[in-house]
Design a protein around this motif. Structure first.
Motif: not given
Length: 209
Positions: A58-65, A67-85
């Motif tokens: 959990s500590v390792a997966s927590t975004p520290t910056t 930039k990391d938080a934005a990248k994580r949000q993009r990845d989650e959005r990409r996964v959600q869009m793929e599930k929706q497709r």
């Protein structure tokens, strides 16, 4: 008569030693051989290995910056869009967009997909009519204009009849439930060609939903 005198220092030292010995006897005996997690605070039990691993993950997966938080949000959005497709192609209700979710909207889709709609043939008929109107022949241009009027009238009549029947079926199937917007949703779907509709049709032509 002679009395032996005892030095006062000896008496005080003896009492201090006795008190220290009593305190040492009352102190709890701990097992020094038991290993202790160096990261665990004193006075607390050592965490289990599974708990420690989950905490490290959990500590390792927590975004520290940022930039990391934005990248994580993009990845989650990409996964959600793929599930929706995939849901739009397969009809999985869990990942469909909000406008397509629910048994009312599914029934409206199946009702439209199970019948032939004049509006779904508008695009190919429009191409034919446009080709006729471009020919420099007066009779063909008149025919093209007449076809435009016929197609528009047929679409309006068919859509009105389809909407009336669908509203009746919805009131029977979903009595007391909110069916607002379902008829307009179905009519908009009927304007699209069957192969281009999303979510993909789940019923065959002529199949009663």
């Amino acid at each position: 008569m002679r009395r032996d005198t005892v030095p006062l220092g000896f008496v005080f030292r003896s009492r201090a030693k006795d008190e220290k010995a009593q305190v040492a006897d009352k102190a709890p005996v701990t097992d020094s051989k038991q290993p202790r997690d160096p990261q665990a605070p004193k006075g607390r039990p050592t965490p289990k290995r599974s708990e420690a691993q989950s905490q490290r993950r959990s500590v390792a997966s927590t975004p520290t910056t940022r930039k990391d938080a934005a990248k994580r949000q993009r990845d989650e959005r990409r996964v959600q869009m793929e599930k929706q497709r995939q849901a739009l192609a397969g009809g999985d209700e869990r990942y469909l967009p909000a406008r397509d979710k629910g048994p009312v909207r599914k029934f409206a889709r199946d009702y439209v997909d199970a019948r032939f709609n004049v509006a779904e043939f508008f695009l190919p008929m429009a191409v034919v009519i446009l080709a006729l109107s471009l020919v420099k022949v007066t009779s063909l241009q008149n025919i093209a204009l007449l076809l435009w009027l016929v197609v528009i009238v047929l679409i309006v009549l068919d859509s009105a009849l389809s909407g009336f029947r669908l509203r009746k079926r919805l009131s029977e199937r979903f009595a007391g439930q909110n069916t607002k917007g379902a008829v307009a949703y179905a009519l908009m779907r009927s304007l699209q060609m069957r192969r281009l509709r999303l979510p993909k049709p789940q019923v065959k032509r002529g199949e009663r939903p």
